[in-house]
Design a protein around this motif. Structure first.
Motif, PDB file in Angstrom:
ATOM      1  N   ILE A   1       1.007  -1.288   0.021  1.00 16.25           N
ATOM      2  CA  ILE A   1      -0.075   0.034   0.055  1.00 16.25           C
ATOM      3  C   ILE A   1       0.779   1.233  -0.143  1.00 16.25           C
ATOM      4  O   ILE A   1       0.571   2.158  -0.531  1.00 16.25           O
ATOM      5  N   TYR A   2       2.003   1.249   0.859  1.00 13.05           N
ATOM      6  CA  TYR A   2       2.616   2.430   1.106  1.00 13.05           C
ATOM      7  C   TYR A   2       3.990   2.746   0.374  1.00 13.05           C
ATOM      8  O   TYR A   2       4.842   3.338   0.873  1.00 13.05           O
ATOM      9  N   ALA A   3       4.533   1.621  -0.631  1.00 17.69           N
ATOM     10  CA  ALA A   3       5.717   1.471  -0.983  1.00 17.69           C
ATOM     11  C   ALA A   3       6.097   2.788  -1.484  1.00 17.69           C
ATOM     12  O   ALA A   3       7.383   3.267  -1.563  1.00 17.69           O
ATOM     13  N   HIS A   4       5.169   3.506  -2.364  1.00 17.75           N
ATOM     14  CA  HIS A   4       5.627   4.717  -2.947  1.00 17.75           C
ATOM     15  C   HIS A   4       6.173   5.780  -1.889  1.00 17.75           C
ATOM     16  O   HIS A   4       7.179   6.795  -2.214  1.00 17.75           O
ATOM     17  N   LEU A   5       5.605   5.747  -0.759  1.00 17.14           N
ATOM     18  CA  LEU A   5       5.966   6.722   0.216  1.00 17.14           C
ATOM     19  C   LEU A   5       7.257   6.474   0.918  1.00 17.14           C
ATOM     20  O   LEU A   5       7.878   7.231   1.038  1.00 17.14           O
ATOM     21  N   PHE A   6       7.535   5.166   1.050  1.00 19.46           N
ATOM     22  CA  PHE A   6       8.655   4.778   1.630  1.00 19.46           C
ATOM     23  C   PHE A   6       9.866   5.172   0.682  1.00 19.46           C
ATOM     24  O   PHE A   6      10.859   5.553   0.947  1.00 19.46           O
ATOM     25  N   ALA A   7       9.523   4.886  -0.597  1.00 24.06           N
ATOM     26  CA  ALA A   7      10.542   5.077  -1.770  1.00 24.06           C
ATOM     27  C   ALA A   7      10.801   6.655  -1.725  1.00 24.06           C
ATOM     28  O   ALA A   7      12.034   7.219  -1.743  1.00 24.06           O
ATOM     29  N   ALA A   8       9.714   7.462  -1.815  1.00 24.88           N
ATOM     30  CA  ALA A   8       9.846   8.847  -1.804  1.00 24.88           C
ATOM     31  C   ALA A   8      10.493   9.440  -0.700  1.00 24.88           C
ATOM     32  O   ALA A   8      11.592  10.355  -0.751  1.00 24.88           O
ATOM     33  N   GLN A   9      10.366   8.921   0.597  1.00 21.70           N
ATOM     34  CA  GLN A   9      11.024   9.309   2.015  1.00 21.70           C
ATOM     35  C   GLN A   9      12.445   8.923   1.587  1.00 21.70           C
ATOM     36  O   GLN A   9      13.552   9.663   2.254  1.00 21.70           O
ATOM     37  N   GLU A  10      12.896   7.614   1.230  1.00 26.56           N
ATOM     38  CA  GLU A  10      14.362   7.136   1.177  1.00 26.56           C
ATOM     39  C   GLU A  10      15.221   8.348   0.303  1.00 26.56           C
ATOM     40  O   GLU A  10      16.078   8.468   0.468  1.00 26.56           O
ATOM     41  N   GLN A  11      14.433   8.708  -1.010  1.00 25.34           N
ATOM     42  CA  GLN A  11      15.148   9.375  -1.953  1.00 25.34           C
ATOM     43  C   GLN A  11      15.254  10.933  -1.308  1.00 25.34           C
ATOM     44  O   GLN A  11      16.205  11.540  -1.524  1.00 25.34           O
ATOM     45  N   ALA A  12      14.264  11.235  -0.568  1.00 29.29           N
ATOM     46  CA  ALA A  12      14.395  12.639   0.147  1.00 29.29           C
ATOM     47  C   ALA A  12      15.587  12.471   0.863  1.00 29.29           C
ATOM     48  O   ALA A  12      16.385  13.654   0.876  1.00 29.29           O
ATOM     49  N   ASP A  13      15.427  11.766   1.935  1.00 31.60           N
ATOM     50  CA  ASP A  13      16.567  11.601   2.904  1.00 31.60           C
ATOM     51  C   ASP A  13      17.957  11.485   2.429  1.00 31.60           C
ATOM     52  O   ASP A  13      18.974  11.965   2.736  1.00 31.60           O
ATOM     53  N   ARG A  14      18.063  10.599   1.214  1.00 37.23           N
ATOM     54  CA  ARG A  14      19.362  10.557   0.340  1.00 37.23           C
ATOM     55  C   ARG A  14      19.749  11.833  -0.158  1.00 37.23           C
ATOM     56  O   ARG A  14      20.896  12.136   0.084  1.00 37.23           O
ATOM     57  N   MET A  15      18.783  12.475  -0.635  1.00 38.06           N
ATOM     58  CA  MET A  15      19.215  13.978  -1.416  1.00 38.06           C
ATOM     59  C   MET A  15      19.619  14.836  -0.221  1.00 38.06           C
ATOM     60  O   MET A  15      20.614  15.737  -0.524  1.00 38.06           O
ATOM     61  N   ALA A  16      18.964  14.713   0.993  1.00 42.30           N
ATOM     62  CA  ALA A  16      19.309  15.922   1.674  1.00 42.30           C
ATOM     63  C   ALA A  16      20.689  15.483   2.417  1.00 42.30           C
ATOM     64  O   ALA A  16      21.514  16.402   2.491  1.00 42.30           O
ATOM     65  N   ASN A  17      21.042  14.435   2.532  1.00 41.31           N
ATOM     66  CA  ASN A  17      22.336  13.846   2.910  1.00 41.31           C
ATOM     67  C   ASN A  17      23.352  14.440   1.992  1.00 41.31           C
ATOM     68  O   ASN A  17      24.396  14.657   2.186  1.00 41.31           O
ATOM     69  N   LEU A  18      23.075  14.140   0.675  1.00 40.34           N
ATOM     70  CA  LEU A  18      24.030  14.378  -0.469  1.00 40.34           C
ATOM     71  C   LEU A  18      24.361  15.894  -0.498  1.00 40.34           C
ATOM     72  O   LEU A  18      25.521  16.416  -0.483  1.00 40.34           O
ATOM     73  N   ILE A  19      23.059  16.725  -0.371  1.00 38.50           N
ATOM     74  CA  ILE A  19      23.406  18.129  -0.645  1.00 38.50           C
ATOM     75  C   ILE A  19      24.271  18.716   1.081  1.00 38.50           C
ATOM     76  O   ILE A  19      25.093  19.474   0.738  1.00 38.50           O
ATOM     77  N   GLN A  20      23.694  18.212   1.927  1.00 36.14           N
ATOM     78  CA  GLN A  20      24.508  18.469   3.111  1.00 36.14           C
ATOM     79  C   GLN A  20      25.978  18.161   2.968  1.00 36.14           C
ATOM     80  O   GLN A  20      26.759  18.980   3.465  1.00 36.14           O
ATOM     81  N   ASP A  21      26.467  16.845   2.796  1.00 35.98           N
ATOM     82  CA  ASP A  21      27.747  16.478   2.513  1.00 35.98           C
ATOM     83  C   ASP A  21      28.415  17.532   1.369  1.00 35.98           C
ATOM     84  O   ASP A  21      29.705  17.775   1.775  1.00 35.98           O
ATOM     85  N   LYS A  22      27.987  17.648   0.202  1.00 35.94           N
ATOM     86  CA  LYS A  22      28.693  18.543  -0.768  1.00 35.94           C
ATOM     87  C   LYS A  22      28.538  19.924  -0.422  1.00 35.94           C
ATOM     88  O   LYS A  22      29.550  20.813  -0.787  1.00 35.94           O
ATOM     89  N   TYR A  23      27.518  20.478  -0.069  1.00 32.15           N
ATOM     90  CA  TYR A  23      27.366  21.979  -0.103  1.00 32.15           C
ATOM     91  C   TYR A  23      27.072  22.528   1.391  1.00 32.15           C
ATOM     92  O   TYR A  23      26.742  23.550   1.464  1.00 32.15           O
TER      93      TYR A  23
END
Length: 82
Positions: free
Chosen positions: A56-78
């Motif tokens: 039922i909620y796979a799309h939300l888990f995937a979206a949250q995982e992507q958001a977390d990954r991008m936030a960490n990437l941006i924080q690490d780089k910039y």
């Protein structure tokens, strides 16, 4: 829930209806957005196993995982310039 919905002036004509299922989905979505894992969410919803929750909620888990990954990437780089 009927009186509470009426008192809060929800379910007005022409608007989407607030149902128990609406509240349930909102609760699950909020847990996922806050980083709860699938097993925890599944238990909170009373699903027989986490596979039901993921179906039922796979799309939300995937979206949250992507958001977390991008936030960490941006924080690490910039992070130093932000």
């Amino acid at each position: 829930m009927g009186k509470a919905v009426q008192d809060a002036k929800l379910n007005t004509p022409g608007a989407p209806r607030l149902t128990f299922h609406s509240l349930r989905h909102t609760f699950a979505s909020m847990l996922i957005a806050e980083g709860a894992n699938v097993v925890y969410v599944s238990r909170q919803l009373g699903h027989a196993n986490p596979a039901i929750t993921l179906k039922i909620y796979a799309h939300l888990f995937a979206a949250q995982e992507q958001a977390d990954r991008m936030a960490n990437l941006i924080q690490d780089k910039y992070g130093a310039i932000l």
